[in-house]
Scaffold this motif. Structure first.
Motif, mmCIF file in Angstrom:
data_model
loop_
_atom_site.group_PDB
_atom_site.id
_atom_site.type_symbol
_atom_site.label_atom_id
_atom_site.label_comp_id
_atom_site.label_asym_id
_atom_site.label_seq_id
_atom_site.Cartn_x
_atom_site.Cartn_y
_atom_site.Cartn_z
ATOM 1 N N ASP A 154 7.867 -11.767 2.731
ATOM 2 C CA ASP A 154 6.580 -11.806 2.229
ATOM 3 C C ASP A 154 5.933 -10.416 2.774
ATOM 4 O O ASP A 154 6.630 -9.492 3.364
ATOM 5 C CB ASP A 154 5.672 -13.026 2.895
ATOM 6 C CG ASP A 154 4.431 -13.162 2.277
ATOM 7 O OD1 ASP A 154 4.600 -12.679 1.162
ATOM 8 O OD2 ASP A 154 3.890 -14.148 2.367
ATOM 9 N N TYR A 155 4.818 -10.276 1.913
ATOM 10 C CA TYR A 155 4.290 -8.799 2.229
ATOM 11 C C TYR A 155 3.596 -8.954 3.668
ATOM 12 O O TYR A 155 3.117 -9.920 4.176
ATOM 13 C CB TYR A 155 3.016 -8.538 1.343
ATOM 14 C CG TYR A 155 3.490 -8.552 -0.290
ATOM 15 C CD1 TYR A 155 4.092 -6.925 -0.578
ATOM 16 C CD2 TYR A 155 3.457 -9.497 -1.177
ATOM 17 C CE1 TYR A 155 4.364 -6.799 -1.740
ATOM 18 C CE2 TYR A 155 3.840 -9.429 -2.405
ATOM 19 C CZ TYR A 155 4.164 -8.140 -2.866
ATOM 20 O OH TYR A 155 4.800 -7.929 -4.080
ATOM 21 N N ALA A 156 3.827 -7.676 4.290
ATOM 22 C CA ALA A 156 3.254 -7.764 5.543
ATOM 23 C C ALA A 156 1.667 -7.897 5.695
ATOM 24 O O ALA A 156 0.875 -7.470 4.777
ATOM 25 C CB ALA A 156 3.502 -6.217 6.277
ATOM 26 N N GLY A 157 1.037 -8.646 6.542
ATOM 27 C CA GLY A 157 -0.164 -8.999 6.518
ATOM 28 C C GLY A 157 -1.189 -7.599 7.096
ATOM 29 O O GLY A 157 -1.933 -7.672 8.050
ATOM 30 N N THR A 158 -0.931 -6.702 6.515
ATOM 31 C CA THR A 158 -1.742 -5.392 7.028
ATOM 32 C C THR A 158 -3.211 -5.457 6.637
ATOM 33 O O THR A 158 -3.543 -6.213 5.638
ATOM 34 C CB THR A 158 -1.178 -4.075 6.126
ATOM 35 O OG1 THR A 158 -0.725 -4.462 4.663
ATOM 36 C CG2 THR A 158 0.250 -4.137 6.822
ATOM 37 N N ARG A 159 -3.713 -4.673 7.389
ATOM 38 C CA ARG A 159 -5.228 -4.086 7.238
ATOM 39 C C ARG A 159 -5.371 -3.084 6.168
ATOM 40 O O ARG A 159 -4.586 -2.392 6.211
ATOM 41 C CB ARG A 159 -5.892 -4.276 8.236
ATOM 42 C CG ARG A 159 -6.081 -5.358 9.147
ATOM 43 C CD ARG A 159 -6.755 -5.502 10.576
ATOM 44 N NE ARG A 159 -6.748 -6.581 11.420
ATOM 45 C CZ ARG A 159 -7.503 -7.460 11.250
ATOM 46 N NH1 ARG A 159 -8.697 -7.576 10.334
ATOM 47 N NH2 ARG A 159 -7.556 -8.642 12.089
ATOM 48 N N ALA A 160 -6.692 -3.108 5.577
ATOM 49 C CA ALA A 160 -6.892 -1.721 4.863
ATOM 50 C C ALA A 160 -6.436 -0.556 5.536
ATOM 51 O O ALA A 160 -6.182 0.319 4.856
ATOM 52 C CB ALA A 160 -8.170 -2.035 4.109
ATOM 53 N N ASP A 161 -6.930 -0.360 6.764
ATOM 54 C CA ASP A 161 -6.873 0.684 7.485
ATOM 55 C C ASP A 161 -5.664 0.892 8.221
ATOM 56 O O ASP A 161 -5.340 2.008 8.959
ATOM 57 C CB ASP A 161 -8.167 0.907 8.599
ATOM 58 C CG ASP A 161 -9.365 1.267 7.993
ATOM 59 O OD1 ASP A 161 -9.290 1.948 6.817
ATOM 60 O OD2 ASP A 161 -10.544 1.006 8.306
ATOM 61 N N ASP A 162 -4.708 -0.001 8.021
ATOM 62 C CA ASP A 162 -3.529 0.195 8.615
ATOM 63 C C ASP A 162 -2.492 1.359 7.816
ATOM 64 O O ASP A 162 -2.772 1.411 6.796
ATOM 65 C CB ASP A 162 -2.473 -0.887 8.521
ATOM 66 C CG ASP A 162 -3.104 -2.092 9.458
ATOM 67 O OD1 ASP A 162 -3.696 -1.608 10.535
ATOM 68 O OD2 ASP A 162 -2.583 -3.124 9.497
#
Length: 514
Positions: free
Chosen positions: A154-162
């Motif tokens: 699945d897509y990594a649960g990244t944050r916008a600022d990662d």
């Protein structure tokens, strides 16, 4: 559905997921067409569903191989779709790809590998890197192909600022500097959709660059996919004559290239109103668009060229578009949702009034702005003034809201859409045993055509030739960085304090070629 270019970016955001949202809406629609020739029969066609599946399987493969979110992956591959899959597969996994041009020398690629601290490299045997440390994981082309058979992640649960990706650009020093972009970088490109492209889901966007150019990864792939459009990339021999044939054969509606390619198409390809019937308009960026080229293109083809100004740190932010008609001697207007101003060149953060020249600046709140320069805090500090990011470009805002681009405040050159540091080229040439001193400048070879020229002071008693220096540079510099002309002089022009007078070099060339 219209897209609000000023809408706030979601807190949780993965750039790859955002770009491939059409996989859930129009899964069978062509997302990517790869053309090997102009016959109209593509070598590859990827639907949105197939593209997303391959990218998520590659993300799973990178995780299985031990790459963790935030790890850097240098991409040193040739111009194939594997490059794009590797780039977006890494982002989907939270791994940070570092795209590298196939034009780089082994030495230049080695610097990127070392400076980025990459944990792994996707490496074609035809594109050497020196050196590759033993603790760096190497993915050969067959390994990259095998990753597409990995279990789907699945897509990594990244944050916008990662961190999302790290690109290298020329600075004012002898080595390129890394520009680290966040996952939100794709969201920050939304002002370009109507502020430059005039794009919709029915468009077929052909980019003249290769997969391994950041201009292509953004304008040629990221933005068409984010709009549910079809991207078309050509991998064959890039003679000017082929482009009108490709546009016609693949029914491209938007064509993106550097201005110098449009000039060559006009000169060699016989472009006319009936040669590209599907084309709505062209996009150009990377270097200044000569007014004569824009005028001749419209007269010959009946389509408009829309110019944009941008840079690696933020992509494009000023442009003309279907809703902002081109204006002579102006790049365009700030794209909707952007905050762009002109600041005094000698300091201060109070915007200048219309009609006054200064430094073009973009507000630091822009979601498309980089996270920062890679491990160069002093560069970050120098690039900001108050709440503004200083682009280094000089400009003037006119009474109609258009901005004129007046060159660079620093000495960076522009070659085929790439920024090139003269210091980097000079440092390589100065290492040649037959060179006492070297200086490099961008000069006008003929009206509308500028080249990189090297001014060489030979060592005592040495007779090093232009051919020898060109061969030397070929082993150490990417093609676009190499001088097109070598001029031998007795001494470099300097100030009383010994500083190189780079602006005087063009006059010296004129006297030598008169």
């Amino acid at each position: 559905m219209s897209i609000d270019p000023s809408a706030p970016v979601p807190e949780r955001f993965n750039m790859a997921r955002y770009c491939l949202a059409a996989a859930g809406e129009t899964p069978d629609k062509p997302a990517l067409i790869v053309a090997a020739d102009a016959c109209g029969t593509p070598s590859e066609v990827w639907s949105y569903a197939a593209l997303e599946d391959a990218i998520l399987r590659m993300a799973g493969g990178f995780r299985t191989a031990g790459l963790a979110p935030g790890d850097r992956l240098l991409i040193r591959l040739e111009n194939t779709s594997a490059y794009a899959l590797t780039f977006f597969g890494a982002i989907a996994a939270g791994v940070v790809p570092v795209p590298a041009s196939d034009q780089l020398s082994a030495r230049e690629a080695g610097f990127l590998l070392a400076d980025s601290g990459a944990a792994a490299i996707a490496l074609s045997p035809a594109l050497p890197v020196e050196p590759v440390p033993e603790d760096v994981r190497v993915f050969a082309p067959e390994d990259i192909a095998a990753l597409r058979n990995s279990p789907r992640a699945d897509y990594a649960g990244t944050r916008a600022d990662d961190p999302a990706f790290l690109i290298y650009t020329s600075g004012t020093t002898a080595q390129p500097k890394g520009v680290l972009h966040a996952q939100r970088a794709a969201w920050g490109r939304r002002p370009m959709y109507q502020g430059w492209y005039g794009i919709g889901p029915d468009d077929r966007v052909m980019h003249a660059g290769g997969f391994n150019w950041t201009y292509t990864l953004g304008t040629g792939l990221t933005d068409p996919w984010a709009n549910g459009a079809t991207a078309i990339i050509y991998t064959g021999e890039k003679d000017p004559e082929v482009w009108p044939k490709l546009i016609a054969a693949y029914e491209a509606t938007i064509f993106a290239a550097v201005p110098s390619l449009y000039r060559r198409i006009l000169k060699y390809a016989g472009a006319g109103p009936d040669t590209m019937p599907s084309l709505r308009h062209g996009l150009c960026a990377g270097e200044a668009l000569p007014e004569a080229v824009a005028r001749e293109w419209f007269e010959r083809t009946g389509t408009v060229l829309y110019e944009a100004l941008g840079q690696s740190e933020i992509s494009t932010f000023i442009s003309s578009s279907p809703s902002v008609p081109p204006k002579p001697e102006r790049v365009g207007k700030p794209q909707p949702g952007r905050r762009v101003t002109i600041l005094p060149q000698d300091g201060g953060d109070e915007p200048l009034p219309a009609g006054e020249s200064g430094l073009i600046a973009v507000h630091c709140s822009d979601p498309g702005l980089m996270l920062g320069y890679w491990q160069r805090p002093e560069e970050d500090a120098a690039a900001t003034r108050g709440d503004w990011f200083i682009t280094g470009d000089l400009g003037m805002l006119d009474e109609d809201g258009y901005i004129a681009h007046q060159g660079r405040a620093d000495e960076l050159m522009n070659a085929m859409g790439y920024r090139v540091s003269p210091v980097e080229v000079e440092s390589v040439l100065a290492e040649h045993p037959g060179v006492a001193e070297a200086a490099v400048a961008q000069v006008e070879a003929r009206p509308g055509v500028e080249i990189i020229a090297a001014f060489i002071v030979r060592g005592p008693g040495d007779a090093v030739s232009a051919e020898a220096l060109d061969a030397y540079a070929e082993e150490r510099l990417a093609r676009y960085k190499r001088p097109r002309e070598y001029i031998f002089i007795d001494a470099l022009p300097r100030t009383p304090n010994g500083k190189l007078r780079r602006a005087a070099l063009a006059a010296m060339r004129a006297s030598h070629t008169a």
